[in-house]
Scaffold this motif. Sequence first.
Motif, short mmCIF file in Angstrom:
data_model
loop_
_atom_site.label_atom_id
_atom_site.label_comp_id
_atom_site.label_asym_id
_atom_site.label_seq_id
_atom_site.Cartn_x
_atom_site.Cartn_y
_atom_site.Cartn_z
N ILE A 63 -23.64 10.77 38.63
CA ILE A 63 -23.88 9.35 38.37
C ILE A 63 -24.85 8.72 39.37
CG2 ILE A 63 -22.76 7.08 38.34
CD1 ILE A 63 -20.20 8.58 37.37
N LEU A 64 -24.73 9.08 40.65
CA LEU A 64 -25.44 8.35 41.70
C LEU A 64 -26.44 9.18 42.50
CD1 LEU A 64 -25.68 5.69 43.33
CD2 LEU A 64 -23.76 6.51 44.72
N PHE A 65 -25.99 10.27 43.12
CA PHE A 65 -26.83 10.94 44.10
C PHE A 65 -28.03 11.66 43.50
CE2 PHE A 65 -22.69 11.06 46.59
CZ PHE A 65 -22.99 9.90 47.28
N ILE A 66 -27.87 12.37 42.40
CA ILE A 66 -29.01 13.06 41.79
C ILE A 66 -30.06 12.05 41.30
CG2 ILE A 66 -29.75 14.52 39.86
CD1 ILE A 66 -27.16 16.14 40.27
N PRO A 67 -29.66 10.98 40.59
CA PRO A 67 -30.67 9.98 40.22
C PRO A 67 -31.31 9.32 41.44
CG PRO A 67 -28.72 9.72 38.85
CD PRO A 67 -28.38 10.72 39.91
N ALA A 68 -30.51 9.09 42.50
CA ALA A 68 -31.07 8.47 43.71
C ALA A 68 -32.09 9.38 44.37
CB ALA A 68 -29.94 8.13 44.69
N TYR A 69 -31.81 10.69 44.42
CA TYR A 69 -32.79 11.64 44.96
C TYR A 69 -34.08 11.61 44.15
CZ TYR A 69 -30.50 14.34 48.65
OH TYR A 69 -29.94 14.74 49.83
N SER A 70 -33.94 11.62 42.83
CA SER A 70 -35.12 11.59 41.97
C SER A 70 -35.95 10.35 42.25
CB SER A 70 -34.72 11.63 40.49
OG SER A 70 -34.09 12.84 40.19
N TRP A 71 -35.28 9.21 42.33
CA TRP A 71 -35.99 7.96 42.59
C TRP A 71 -36.61 7.97 43.98
CZ3 TRP A 71 -34.96 4.30 46.38
CH2 TRP A 71 -35.72 3.13 46.31
#
Length: 192
Positions: A135-143
Motif C-alpha cells: 500500500i505505502l512503501f513500494i509506491p513511495a519508493y517509485s515516487w
Amino acid sequence: MNSSSAQTSNLYRLIVISIMGTISVLLMFLNFPLPFPFIPAYLRIDVSDIPALIAGIIFSPVAGVVVVAIKNILYVLVTGISDPIGALANFFAGMFYVVPVSFMYMKSRSMKSVLIGLGIGTLLMTIGLSLLNYILFIPAYSWFMGWEEMSESVKRSTVLVGILPFNLIKGMIVGVVFALIFTKLKNWIQKK
C-alpha cells in the motif's frame, strides 16, 4: 518511592534505552542477504531488534519501540541516506516485532510467553510489512526515485515472493537468536 530514587530509576532507564539504541544501530551494519534468488538482494537480515527486545521486556513495550526509533534515527544520521523510506519500513518492522514479545512477557514472565510473543511478532511483522509495502512503501519508493509506478501484478509478486518470505525468515532467525540470548539473561532480566 522518594523523588531521588525515582530520578535515579528514570536516569537508569534512559541510559539503558540509549545504549540499546546505539548497540542496535551497530548491529544493523552486520547484515547479510538470504541465499534465495527470489528474495531481492537489498533485503538483508540483521539482528538489530534484539536490544529493543531486551529493553522491551526489561521496561515496557514503549521502551522497546523507543530503541527501534533511536536505531533508525541514528542509522539515517550515520549513513546520511537521502531515502528515509527504508528506515521508516525498518521502524515499523521492529515495532510490529518488539511490541508483542514485550507485551506477552509483561503478562507472564516466562520463556513460554517469550516464545508465544516471538511467534505473534513474526506473524505481525510478516503480514504488517507485506501490507505496508504493497500500500505505502513500494509506491513511495517509485515516487521518491522517479520511477514509473509499478503495476498491481508486479507489486503483488514483489510482496508475495520477496517481502513476505523475507520477513517470515527474518522473524524466525531473530527469534531463535533472541531465545538463546534470553535463556542466558533470564535471571538477570527477572531481577530488573
